[in-house]
Design an enzyme around this catalytic site. Structure first.
Site, short mmCIF file in Angstrom:
data_model
loop_
_atom_site.label_atom_id
_atom_site.label_comp_id
_atom_site.label_asym_id
_atom_site.label_seq_id
_atom_site.Cartn_x
_atom_site.Cartn_y
_atom_site.Cartn_z
N LYS A 237 7.70 8.98 -7.81
CA LYS A 237 7.32 9.79 -6.66
C LYS A 237 8.17 9.44 -5.45
O LYS A 237 8.51 8.27 -5.24
CB LYS A 237 5.84 9.56 -6.35
CG LYS A 237 5.27 10.47 -5.28
CD LYS A 237 3.77 10.21 -5.12
CE LYS A 237 3.16 11.10 -4.05
NZ LYS A 237 1.69 10.87 -3.91
N LYS B 102 8.74 6.05 0.75
CA LYS B 102 9.50 5.05 1.50
C LYS B 102 9.30 3.65 0.91
O LYS B 102 10.15 2.78 1.07
CB LYS B 102 9.07 5.04 2.97
CG LYS B 102 9.39 6.31 3.72
CD LYS B 102 9.12 6.17 5.21
CE LYS B 102 7.65 5.92 5.48
NZ LYS B 102 6.79 7.05 5.08
N LYS C 284 -0.02 -2.02 -8.50
CA LYS C 284 0.38 -2.78 -7.33
C LYS C 284 0.15 -4.27 -7.48
O LYS C 284 0.86 -5.09 -6.89
CB LYS C 284 -0.36 -2.25 -6.09
CG LYS C 284 0.10 -0.87 -5.66
CD LYS C 284 -0.53 -0.45 -4.35
CE LYS C 284 0.01 0.90 -3.89
NZ LYS C 284 -0.57 1.32 -2.59
#
Length: 349
Positions: A214, A217, A133
């Protein structure tokens, strides 16, 4: 498949039975990023529902974790209520499980700070999720870096024995174990050391447009996931466009990861094993299989959507359930934190 809506909020607090009769406790949390996806349902929520009579369950909408990325007040609050409503609609029963918002129990934040004293900088720097991230950026928040410590606090605050997670979260549970063991060695036996509970199937449902990622959203690609609130036509359209592999035979083989993902979804939703499904679609091709799979998904989410609509029409009911859950969680968390403070030597005594 899922339990019906539960009325009322009069469930009693989670008891602290003696060790001879104590059921194993499960803690799991989900970040409020909007309505859950089909991947969230199959990978986590469905198992939470099924296991409610097997364990003492503590389920948490982890709104503090959401602060590790930019958010705003109204969106965060709406997402917290929407996620709670979806969990209740899917079958989480506040009479059998504790459901609350993380920020309503301040002991989570306090324990997180105390646990940073037994967590090593190098351990956090090596966390795969942080590296993915942050991607080498310097402008990410410190909250993203410390995220795994707060996750550890969430779990061990309730003496959880098991933590249902996907395989991608195994590293975080292993760090939680290391933190708990290190604290116990330094200050005396205080925390239960939890174990990851990773299901053989369904723990990682992949994106419809890319079986290497994966379903989430956060991908920013609406066609990659099915939300539990997607209407029937949207589900059919997304499933029709779901990627498949070369050839046309409906077989779960290693060189067909996209098809394996779709067969896994079909199997989990119907309870049929994959060989049975393969036999049904022998010679029929991908089109017929995906058409039928879309209807299986629609049949699963339609009753959940109806219950979500009921909760949306009565948000006060969701707030009351979360408030009751926070009271029940706080009762245990405050007792654990009193022990932690005493072990460390905090306060004037």
């Amino acid at each position: 498949m899922v339990a019906g809506r539960v009325e009322g909020t009069s469930a009693t607090a989670v008891a602290e039975p003696s060790e001879t009769v104590r059921r194993q406790r499960v803690f799991s949390g989900m970040q409020p990023s909007g309505t859950p996806t089909l991947g969230n349902y199959l990978g986590a929520i469905r198992n939470w529902v099924v296991q409610q009579d097997q364990y003492d369950n503590v389920f948490c909408v982890v709104d503090l974790h959401a602060l590790s990325l930019p958010t705003d007040r109204d969106t965060l609050r709406a997402n917290t209520l929407n996620l709670a409503a979806a969990l209740l609609a899917a079958g989480i029963d506040p009479a059998r499980s504790v459901l609350f918002a993380q920020s309503d129990v301040r002991e989570h934040s306090e324990l997180c700070w105390l646990l940073t004293s037994v967590t090593q900088f190098g351990e956090l720097r090596r966390m795969t999720q942080f590296k993915d991230k942050s991607a080498g950026r310097e402008d990410v928040s410190a909250a993203l870096f410390v995220y795994p410590v707060l996750q550890a606090a969430d779990i061990i605050l309730y003496d959880a024995d098991l933590v249902p997670v996907g395989d991608d979260q195994r590293q975080h549970v292993e760090l939680t174990r290391d933190i708990a063991e290190r604290f116990n060695r330094r200050y005396g036996q205080t925390f239960v050391v939890p174990k990851p509970d990773i299901k053989a199937e369904g723990a990682r449902i992949m994106a419809l447009d890319d079986p290497s990622q994966k379903m989430s959203k956060s991908s920013g690609r609406p066609m990659s996931y099915i939300a539990l609130t997607d209407d029937a036509d949207t589900i059919r359209r997304k499933m029709k466009r779901a990627v498949t592999d070369s050839g046309s035979e409906v077989r779960a083989v290693p060189d067909k990861p996209a098809l394996v993902n779709l067969l896994t979804i079909y199997s989990l939703l119907t309870g049929e094993d994959v060989p049975t499904i393969e036999e049904r679609y022998a010679g029929r091709g991908y089109g017929a299989f995906k058409t039928d799979l879309a209807e299986v998904v629609v049949a699963t989410v339609t009753p959940i959507q109806a219950r979500i609509a009921e909760y949306a029409a009565d948000p006060g009911a969701v707030q009351a359930i979360l408030a009751d859950g926070a009271d029940r969680a706080r009762d245990q968390a405050s007792r654990k934190m009193a022990l932690v403070r005493d072990r460390i030597g905090l306060g004037a005594g």
